[in-house]
Design a protein around this motif. Structure first.
Motif, PDB file in Angstrom:
ATOM      1  N   VAL A 196       0.837  -1.206   0.000  1.00 33.62           N
ATOM      2  CA  VAL A 196       0.000   0.000   0.000  1.00 33.62           C
ATOM      3  C   VAL A 196       0.869   1.251   0.000  1.00 33.62           C
ATOM      4  N   THR A 197       1.958   1.238   0.745  1.00 29.35           N
ATOM      5  CA  THR A 197       2.794   2.435   0.845  1.00 29.35           C
ATOM      6  C   THR A 197       3.626   2.685  -0.410  1.00 29.35           C
ATOM      7  N   ASP A 198       3.808   1.675  -1.242  1.00 33.66           N
ATOM      8  CA  ASP A 198       4.519   1.850  -2.512  1.00 33.66           C
ATOM      9  C   ASP A 198       3.716   1.159  -3.614  1.00 33.66           C
ATOM     10  N   ARG A 199       2.460   1.600  -3.730  1.00 29.60           N
ATOM     11  CA  ARG A 199       1.526   0.955  -4.641  1.00 29.60           C
ATOM     12  C   ARG A 199       1.977   1.018  -6.099  1.00 29.60           C
ATOM     13  N   ARG A 200       2.565   2.112  -6.513  1.00 29.77           N
ATOM     14  CA  ARG A 200       2.997   2.227  -7.916  1.00 29.77           C
ATOM     15  C   ARG A 200       4.083   1.193  -8.240  1.00 29.77           C
ATOM     16  N   ARG A 201       5.001   0.989  -7.304  1.00 29.94           N
ATOM     17  CA  ARG A 201       6.037  -0.019  -7.524  1.00 29.94           C
ATOM     18  C   ARG A 201       5.421  -1.420  -7.567  1.00 29.94           C
ATOM     19  N   PHE A 202       4.446  -1.663  -6.675  1.00 28.81           N
ATOM     20  CA  PHE A 202       3.797  -2.965  -6.667  1.00 28.81           C
ATOM     21  C   PHE A 202       3.026  -3.180  -7.966  1.00 28.81           C
ATOM     22  N   GLU A 203       2.360  -2.148  -8.459  1.00 33.90           N
ATOM     23  CA  GLU A 203       1.643  -2.258  -9.733  1.00 33.90           C
ATOM     24  C   GLU A 203       2.630  -2.562 -10.867  1.00 33.90           C
ATOM     25  N   ALA A 204       3.782  -1.914 -10.858  1.00 39.91           N
ATOM     26  CA  ALA A 204       4.797  -2.181 -11.876  1.00 39.91           C
ATOM     27  C   ALA A 204       5.297  -3.625 -11.783  1.00 39.91           C
ATOM     28  N   THR A 205       5.412  -4.122 -10.568  1.00 43.56           N
ATOM     29  CA  THR A 205       5.838  -5.517 -10.383  1.00 43.56           C
ATOM     30  C   THR A 205       4.789  -6.472 -10.927  1.00 43.56           C
ATOM     31  N   LEU A 206       3.522  -6.215 -10.620  1.00 44.06           N
ATOM     32  CA  LEU A 206       2.451  -7.062 -11.151  1.00 44.06           C
ATOM     33  C   LEU A 206       2.455  -7.056 -12.670  1.00 44.06           C
ATOM     34  N   THR A 207       2.667  -5.895 -13.260  1.00 49.83           N
ATOM     35  CA  THR A 207       2.718  -5.780 -14.712  1.00 49.83           C
ATOM     36  C   THR A 207       3.914  -6.549 -15.274  1.00 49.83           C
ATOM     37  N   ALA A 208       5.046  -6.490 -14.576  1.00 54.92           N
ATOM     38  CA  ALA A 208       6.272  -7.156 -15.048  1.00 54.92           C
ATOM     39  C   ALA A 208       6.125  -8.674 -15.107  1.00 54.92           C
ATOM     40  N   TYR A 209       5.257  -9.238 -14.282  1.00 59.86           N
ATOM     41  CA  TYR A 209       5.041 -10.683 -14.320  1.00 59.86           C
ATOM     42  C   TYR A 209       4.416 -11.133 -15.642  1.00 59.86           C
ATOM     43  N   GLU A 210       3.749 -10.231 -16.341  1.00 54.39           N
ATOM     44  CA  GLU A 210       3.122 -10.504 -17.638  1.00 54.39           C
ATOM     45  C   GLU A 210       2.149 -11.674 -17.588  1.00 54.39           C
ATOM     46  N   LEU A 211       1.356 -11.710 -16.544  1.00 50.05           N
ATOM     47  CA  LEU A 211       0.334 -12.753 -16.411  1.00 50.05           C
ATOM     48  C   LEU A 211      -1.072 -12.176 -16.529  1.00 50.05           C
ATOM     49  N   LEU A 212      -1.183 -10.861 -16.433  1.00 51.20           N
ATOM     50  CA  LEU A 212      -2.481 -10.194 -16.423  1.00 51.20           C
ATOM     51  C   LEU A 212      -2.472  -9.004 -17.373  1.00 51.20           C
ATOM     52  N   THR A 246      -2.828  -5.117 -18.254  1.00 51.19           N
ATOM     53  CA  THR A 246      -2.381  -3.964 -17.465  1.00 51.19           C
ATOM     54  C   THR A 246      -3.479  -3.429 -16.564  1.00 51.19           C
ATOM     55  N   ARG A 247      -4.695  -3.391 -17.056  1.00 45.81           N
ATOM     56  CA  ARG A 247      -5.821  -2.871 -16.251  1.00 45.81           C
ATOM     57  C   ARG A 247      -6.059  -3.756 -15.022  1.00 45.81           C
ATOM     58  N   ALA A 248      -5.951  -5.064 -15.191  1.00 50.36           N
ATOM     59  CA  ALA A 248      -6.135  -5.978 -14.062  1.00 50.36           C
ATOM     60  C   ALA A 248      -5.018  -5.794 -13.045  1.00 50.36           C
ATOM     61  N   ALA A 249      -3.801  -5.570 -13.515  1.00 51.11           N
ATOM     62  CA  ALA A 249      -2.680  -5.339 -12.603  1.00 51.11           C
ATOM     63  C   ALA A 249      -2.921  -4.079 -11.791  1.00 51.11           C
ATOM     64  N   SER A 250      -3.483  -3.066 -12.404  1.00 55.55           N
ATOM     65  CA  SER A 250      -3.786  -1.826 -11.693  1.00 55.55           C
ATOM     66  C   SER A 250      -4.825  -2.050 -10.598  1.00 55.55           C
ATOM     67  N   MET A 251      -5.866  -2.801 -10.911  1.00 57.25           N
ATOM     68  CA  MET A 251      -6.901  -3.092  -9.902  1.00 57.25           C
ATOM     69  C   MET A 251      -6.345  -3.980  -8.788  1.00 57.25           C
TER      70      MET A 251
END
Length: 180
Positions: free
Chosen positions: A27-43, A45-50
């Motif tokens: 939560v405190t570094d949500r943008r970095r976590f969103e970038a990490t979710l995107t980097a996994y390339e499993l979802l 981009t919109r799903a990674a953001s949610m």
């Protein structure tokens, strides 16, 4: 097979601390976590953001649920499910040869690249979480139970911090000719 109440409490509180810390860091570094979710390339981009909001909320709910006896079993199932999803995402990317991705477990300045040790760590956490689904043996609590619980939690926190540090520095040491 039953589990001793002191062991159950140690596992419950240890996992609750783990999931609370993980949620807080995301939560405190949500943008970095969103970038990490995107980097996994499993979802998409919109799903990674949610999910960058949803995952920490789920982790926070699991953390709170593990503390209360009435919700402990449901929280243990949720924790086990989350850990299985995390392990699957790591395994898929390792199979793709994508080790450079930050695991996303905890936000920190040091990147923890994907590796087999993360899968082993998660397997241990899944086993510990699964133990919470066993019936708890009923017995009266004695004073040494409190001391045992406090000592166990302190030791688990210190071991966890050490393991996290090793996971972060191991790849860097390999780059300098050490830790092969």
């Amino acid at each position: 097979m039953t589990i001793d109440p002191v062991i159950a409490w140690a596992v419950r509180l240890g996992l609750a601390l783990l999931f609370a810390a993980a949620a807080w860091h995301k939560v405190t570094d949500r943008r970095r976590f969103e970038a990490t979710l995107t980097a996994y390339e499993l979802l998409p981009t919109r799903a990674a953001s949610m999910l960058s909001w949803g995952v920490p909320l789920a982790e926070g709910a699991i953390s709170a649920g593990l503390v209360y006896p009435t919700t402990m079993r449901a929280a243990a199932v949720g924790a086990c499910s989350m850990l299985l999803l995390y392990t699957g995402a790591i395994a898929i990317n390792l199979a793709r040869g994508r080790r450079e991705i930050d695991c996303g477990c905890f936000a920190s300045r040091a990147v923890t690249p994907l590796n087999g040790a993360l899968i082993a760590r998660n397997a241990g956490l899944i086993a510990a979480t699964s133990a919470l689904l066993l019936p708890i043996r009923m017995r009266p609590a004695v004073w040494v139970d409190g001391l045992t619980l406090l000592t166990t939690l302190t030791t688990l926190v210190l071991l966890w911090a050490t393991a996290q540090r090793l996971l972060q520095t191991g790849p860097a040491l390999r780059g300098h000719g050490g830790f092969r």
